[in-house]
Design a protein around this motif. Structure first.
Motif, PDB file in Angstrom:
ATOM      1  N   ASP A 374       0.823  -1.214   0.000  1.00 32.07           N
ATOM      2  CA  ASP A 374       0.000   0.000   0.000  1.00 32.07           C
ATOM      3  C   ASP A 374       0.854   1.261   0.000  1.00 32.07           C
ATOM      4  O   ASP A 374       0.554   2.229  -0.702  1.00 32.07           O
ATOM      5  N   GLU A 375       1.922   1.270   0.804  1.00 26.22           N
ATOM      6  CA  GLU A 375       2.794   2.444   0.859  1.00 26.22           C
ATOM      7  C   GLU A 375       3.602   2.601  -0.424  1.00 26.22           C
ATOM      8  O   GLU A 375       3.836   3.713  -0.896  1.00 26.22           O
ATOM      9  N   LEU A 376       4.020   1.490  -0.982  1.00 20.82           N
ATOM     10  CA  LEU A 376       4.926   1.521  -2.120  1.00 20.82           C
ATOM     11  C   LEU A 376       4.195   1.774  -3.445  1.00 20.82           C
ATOM     12  O   LEU A 376       4.655   2.559  -4.288  1.00 20.82           O
ATOM     13  N   PHE A 377       3.045   1.142  -3.606  1.00 16.17           N
ATOM     14  CA  PHE A 377       2.343   1.189  -4.889  1.00 16.17           C
ATOM     15  C   PHE A 377       1.111   2.092  -4.874  1.00 16.17           C
ATOM     16  O   PHE A 377       0.301   2.049  -5.793  1.00 16.17           O
ATOM     17  N   ILE A 378       0.958   2.880  -3.792  1.00 16.88           N
ATOM     18  CA  ILE A 378      -0.101   3.893  -3.693  1.00 16.88           C
ATOM     19  C   ILE A 378      -1.471   3.206  -3.556  1.00 16.88           C
ATOM     20  O   ILE A 378      -2.319   3.279  -4.444  1.00 16.88           O
ATOM     21  N   GLY A 379      -1.666   2.549  -2.410  1.00 14.24           N
ATOM     22  CA  GLY A 379      -2.863   1.762  -2.226  1.00 14.24           C
ATOM     23  C   GLY A 379      -3.828   2.248  -1.168  1.00 14.24           C
ATOM     24  O   GLY A 379      -4.869   1.622  -0.951  1.00 14.24           O
ATOM     25  N   TYR A 380      -3.513   3.357  -0.471  1.00 16.85           N
ATOM     26  CA  TYR A 380      -4.404   3.846   0.569  1.00 16.85           C
ATOM     27  C   TYR A 380      -5.399   4.861  -0.003  1.00 16.85           C
ATOM     28  O   TYR A 380      -5.030   5.724  -0.809  1.00 16.85           O
ATOM     29  N   THR A 381      -6.640   4.776   0.453  1.00 18.45           N
ATOM     30  CA  THR A 381      -7.682   5.686  -0.022  1.00 18.45           C
ATOM     31  C   THR A 381      -7.348   7.136   0.296  1.00 18.45           C
ATOM     32  O   THR A 381      -7.727   8.043  -0.444  1.00 18.45           O
ATOM     33  N   ARG A 382      -6.638   7.375   1.383  1.00 14.80           N
ATOM     34  CA  ARG A 382      -6.321   8.763   1.756  1.00 14.80           C
ATOM     35  C   ARG A 382      -5.507   9.467   0.678  1.00 14.80           C
ATOM     36  O   ARG A 382      -5.570  10.689   0.545  1.00 14.80           O
ATOM     37  N   TYR A 383      -4.737   8.719  -0.116  1.00 14.36           N
ATOM     38  CA  TYR A 383      -4.001   9.343  -1.215  1.00 14.36           C
ATOM     39  C   TYR A 383      -4.974   9.927  -2.232  1.00 14.36           C
ATOM     40  O   TYR A 383      -4.784  11.034  -2.742  1.00 14.36           O
ATOM     41  N   LEU A 384      -6.014   9.174  -2.544  1.00 13.66           N
ATOM     42  CA  LEU A 384      -7.006   9.642  -3.506  1.00 13.66           C
ATOM     43  C   LEU A 384      -7.791  10.827  -2.945  1.00 13.66           C
ATOM     44  O   LEU A 384      -8.077  11.793  -3.667  1.00 13.66           O
ATOM     45  N   VAL A 385      -8.125  10.789  -1.651  1.00 13.40           N
ATOM     46  CA  VAL A 385      -8.848  11.898  -1.021  1.00 13.40           C
ATOM     47  C   VAL A 385      -8.027  13.176  -1.090  1.00 13.40           C
ATOM     48  O   VAL A 385      -8.534  14.253  -1.449  1.00 13.40           O
ATOM     49  N   ALA A 386      -6.739  13.087  -0.754  1.00 13.91           N
ATOM     50  CA  ALA A 386      -5.872  14.272  -0.789  1.00 13.91           C
ATOM     51  C   ALA A 386      -5.746  14.816  -2.211  1.00 13.91           C
ATOM     52  O   ALA A 386      -5.754  16.039  -2.428  1.00 13.91           O
ATOM     53  N   TYR A 387      -5.647  13.923  -3.193  1.00 15.08           N
ATOM     54  CA  TYR A 387      -5.523  14.381  -4.576  1.00 15.08           C
ATOM     55  C   TYR A 387      -6.811  14.967  -5.106  1.00 15.08           C
ATOM     56  O   TYR A 387      -6.800  15.891  -5.928  1.00 15.08           O
ATOM     57  N   LEU A 388      -7.938  14.449  -4.657  1.00 15.55           N
ATOM     58  CA  LEU A 388      -9.217  15.023  -5.080  1.00 15.55           C
ATOM     59  C   LEU A 388      -9.295  16.487  -4.648  1.00 15.55           C
ATOM     60  O   LEU A 388      -9.700  17.358  -5.441  1.00 15.55           O
ATOM     61  N   GLU A 389      -8.904  16.782  -3.420  1.00 10.69           N
ATOM     62  CA  GLU A 389      -8.929  18.171  -2.965  1.00 10.69           C
ATOM     63  C   GLU A 389      -7.958  19.029  -3.774  1.00 10.69           C
ATOM     64  O   GLU A 389      -8.280  20.164  -4.148  1.00 10.69           O
ATOM     65  N   LYS A 390      -6.783  18.474  -4.063  1.00  6.85           N
ATOM     66  CA  LYS A 390      -5.797  19.235  -4.850  1.00  6.85           C
ATOM     67  C   LYS A 390      -6.328  19.518  -6.252  1.00  6.85           C
ATOM     68  O   LYS A 390      -6.140  20.621  -6.785  1.00  6.85           O
ATOM     69  N   CYS A 391      -7.016  18.544  -6.834  1.00  8.47           N
ATOM     70  CA  CYS A 391      -7.585  18.741  -8.174  1.00  8.47           C
ATOM     71  C   CYS A 391      -8.701  19.777  -8.155  1.00  8.47           C
ATOM     72  O   CYS A 391      -8.827  20.589  -9.089  1.00  8.47           O
ATOM     73  N   LEU A 392      -9.519  19.753  -7.106  1.00  6.51           N
ATOM     74  CA  LEU A 392     -10.571  20.757  -6.975  1.00  6.51           C
ATOM     75  C   LEU A 392      -9.973  22.160  -6.885  1.00  6.51           C
ATOM     76  O   LEU A 392     -10.439  23.100  -7.534  1.00  6.51           O
ATOM     77  N   ALA A 393      -8.937  22.296  -6.073  1.00  2.12           N
ATOM     78  CA  ALA A 393      -8.279  23.599  -5.934  1.00  2.12           C
ATOM     79  C   ALA A 393      -7.687  24.046  -7.266  1.00  2.12           C
ATOM     80  O   ALA A 393      -7.788  25.218  -7.655  1.00  2.12           O
ATOM     81  N   GLY A 394      -7.059  23.098  -7.997  1.00  5.34           N
ATOM     82  CA  GLY A 394      -6.470  23.441  -9.281  1.00  5.34           C
ATOM     83  C   GLY A 394      -7.512  23.895 -10.292  1.00  5.34           C
ATOM     84  O   GLY A 394      -7.277  24.811 -11.081  1.00  5.34           O
ATOM     85  N   ALA A 395      -8.692  23.223 -10.241  1.00  3.38           N
ATOM     86  CA  ALA A 395      -9.763  23.587 -11.173  1.00  3.38           C
ATOM     87  C   ALA A 395     -10.381  24.934 -10.803  1.00  3.38           C
ATOM     88  O   ALA A 395     -10.656  25.767 -11.681  1.00  3.38           O
ATOM     89  N   ILE A 396     -10.596  25.169  -9.506  1.00  3.73           N
ATOM     90  CA  ILE A 396     -11.230  26.412  -9.061  1.00  3.73           C
ATOM     91  C   ILE A 396     -10.323  27.612  -9.278  1.00  3.73           C
ATOM     92  O   ILE A 396     -10.750  28.659  -9.788  1.00  3.73           O
ATOM     93  N   TYR A 397      -9.060  27.463  -8.921  1.00  2.00           N
ATOM     94  CA  TYR A 397      -8.136  28.601  -8.994  1.00  2.00           C
ATOM     95  C   TYR A 397      -7.310  28.611 -10.280  1.00  2.00           C
ATOM     96  O   TYR A 397      -6.410  29.437 -10.428  1.00  2.00           O
TER      97      TYR A 397
END
Length: 638
Positions: A374-397
């Protein structure tokens, strides 16, 4: 796989120091039931002890082991998987290696290459080498932190060992809680850096080595980092090349981890990581039917992956073994586990890991597992949650195109259905701090103290230490290039060593060796070179790994969407079969007199614990730890 202890500069006669050494060795007897050995020198004062679990060359691998001339002596815990290749190289150089033990190879590798020998090892290791001629002790721990190393140094005496209880048995330090360590535990459920929960007892960090030098009767100690991940991004290859190369590395790592002179098996949860290791191992062990071990709980299908595990077993042709774990056994097993663990780390997964290790110990002496995927190959859901917020910020701003390895909102949308069952996480995450700095946002995803702080007295947090600042030093390291690298780098330095601590203690409590081929450092280093927009393409978790093993595992496993991660029905137990045990511990007079708890708040927390919550778990482990180690109730029937 073994355990070792050591004393340097101990201010006592040799006979008394020998008695201390034997107490230290006895405290870790479970790590090595196949033999024990001692080494002593009177001037300067040095005592080394070893408990052995014989895996490679059982006849000739006894420790402590010395070179023919007696100039170097080693105690070692772990496995060097490329020992045959190194043995051939060292023999060509003229070194008198007589056995096929990886311990002897390690010893002569140090003679040939000095401290740089660690750069040549493929494996898991912690060791100490006494260099008589130079009056120096050289110690090292593997790159990822698979094998443990602890020490206490007061300027005159050094005590070290594979477990903290061995250092306590030395008498060099007394058991005392470390306030910054407690703050780390309440925040992350593990300690950062070299801290432990014990004051004046430190861990040698992963990828670090330590030199202890005698100058007359005085000792000087120096540690240094010999390895860290370098994120030198490879822009010269496409996704297909990375997939193919990763597949080759995973297969070769599994092949190397199968080297053993005793019976070998594998953990099998039914998830993608352990299924990959099992399927590869079964294919590589032609003519042998590998044994696999699975655990589950009878509380319901959300706690039972045996159907998937049986699918893999049938596909790979393994000898399948399973165990169902009963919550009624919690009052008996949890104090034992806290004793074996030395300090509480990570979550309740330690319980099923211990039971499955005990099951495996009835059949084999070595088990492979899928830890680290999970740590090595990006398997935790929290990674997707953090990126979703980053994508929202990128789209809004309108800032998405300002980042070289940005993931766009459009690309991430197809993967958002994975978050359907994570509504409580999303509500909590977005309730405050939206679009704050990335370090603050990821910290909020992993910070467990918000549900814990009110359960403790304010004095506990008055040390002046800040877990967040320690977190920032890791998360904001230079050269990480992207958010996904920052998140996974912190987890490789923080949460993964805690999970490996659990892996080590649960396997050693059952006197078996646990191996983790996915954490071969070649794979770890390779993943750091892959462009972030390829390895986390569109927020697809484990994207490259899945492509690399697409034809290795059954289709039913490859297509799984219900990631479970060995959940434990702790909330059901604490409100049911183990209710009286939990309340007797957490609402006891000892808790009230300890001076660090808010007992009224604890009672409310027990009654309101949600499914898969960790509040009661964290409290229960911390109080049992206090009783066993700080109060001195170490006579656990382990």
């Amino acid at each position: 796989m073994c355990g070792f202890v050591g004393l340097l500069g101990h201010n006592s006669e040799s006979e008394e120091a020998g008695a201390v050494l034997r107490r230290m060795m006895a405290s870790i007897g479970h790590r090595g039931p196949d033999g024990e050995g001692e080494f002593r020198e009177i001037s300067p004062r040095i005592h080394l002890g070893h408990r052995r679990l014989a895996i490679i060359d059982p006849e000739h691998g006894r420790q402590p082991m010395s070179t023919e001339d007696g100039e170097l002596t080693i105690v070692f815990n772990g496995a060097i998987y490329n020992y045959l290749e190194l043995r051939r190289e060292l023999l060509r150089m003229g070194h008198p290696i007589h056995s096929y033990s990886d311990t002897e190879v390690l010893l002569y590798a140090y003679r040939q290459w000095g401290e740089h020998c660690v750069d040549r090892f493929l494996g898991m290791f912690s060791f100490a080498i006494w260099d008589r001629r130079n009056r120096r002790l050289f110690c090292a721990r593997d790159r990822i932190g698979i094998k443990p190393f602890y020490y206490a140094f007061d300027g005159r005496t050094l005590a070290f060992g594979s477990e903290i209880k061995a250092i306590l048995a030395s008498g060099v330090v007394k058991a005392e809680a470390d306030r910054p360590g407690l703050q780390d535990y309440l925040t992350f459920q593990f300690c950062l850096g070299d801290k432990t929960l014990f004051k004046n007892i430190l861990k040698l960090e992963p990828g670090h080595c330590m030199t202890v030098q005698f100058d007359g009767d005085r000792l000087s100690l120096h540690t240094r980092q010999y390895w860290d991940l370098r994120y030198e991004i490879d822009e010269g290859h496409d996704e297909r090349w990375f997939v193919d190369h990763l597949a080759g590395l995973i297969e070769d790592a599994t092949r190397m981890h199968l080297r053993s002179d005793v019976p070998l098996g594998a953990h099998l949860s039914g998830g993608l990581d352990s299924s990959t290791v099992v399927c590869l191992a079964a294919g590589l062990l032609q003519g042998e039917r590998i044994k696999t071990f699975t655990g589950a709980f009878p509380e319901g299908p959300q706690f039972d992956e045996t159907g998937y595990a049986k699918e893999v077993s049938s596909f790979a042709g393994t000898d399948y073994k399973e165990i169902y774990i009963q919550g009624s056994e919690l009052p008996d097993v949890l104090p034992k586990l806290m004793y074996y663990m030395d300090e509480p780390l990570a979550g309740p997964g330690v319980i099923p890991q211990y039971y499955v290790s005990k099951l495996a110990s009835e059949h084999v002496k070595v088990v492979l597992g899928g830890q680290g995927g999970d740590e090595l190959f990006i398997g935790y859901t929290r990674y997707l949650v953090a990126y979703l917020e980053k994508c929202l910020a990128g789209a809004i701003y309108q800032t998405a195109d300002q980042h070289r390895y940005a993931v766009s909102l459009e690309s991430i949308v197809p993967n958002l259905p994975l978050l359907q069952t994570y509504r409580p996480m999303l509500q909590g995450f977005w309730s405050k701090g939206l679009f704050d700095a990335p370090d603050k946002r990821y910290f909020s995803l992993i910070d467990r103290s918000e549900g814990m702080n009110h359960l403790f007295s304010n004095d506990l947090f008055s040390s002046g230490y800040s877990p967040f600042e320690s977190f920032q030093q890791i998360f904001n390291r230079d050269g990480l290039h992207s958010l996904i690298n920052r998140m996974t780098y912190f987890d490789l330095k923080g949460s993964l060593p805690a999970l490996l601590h659990v892996e080590d203690r649960t396997s050693m409590a059952a006197s078996i060796e646990s191996r983790v081929p996915l954490l071969d450092h070649r794979i770890v280093e390779f993943m750091a070179t892959i462009p972030p927009n390829i390895k986390f393409a569109g927020g697809r978790m484990k994207h490259l790994f899945k492509e690399a093993v697409r034809n290795t595992v059954p289709k039913k496993i490859f297509d799984r969407q219900d990631k479970m991660g060995f959940p434990t029905p702790l909330a059901q137990w604490t409100k049911g079969v183990a209710r009286e045990f939990v309340r007797d511990i957490l609402l006891s007079d000892r808790v009230r007199q300890r001076g660090i708890y808010n007992v009224n708040a604890i009672e409310r927390a027990i009654d309101s614990e949600r499914e898969f919550g960790r509040v009661v778990w964290g409290l229960l482990c911390l109080e049992l730890w206090h009783r066993i180690f700080i109060d001195g109730d170490m006579k656990v029937n382990a």
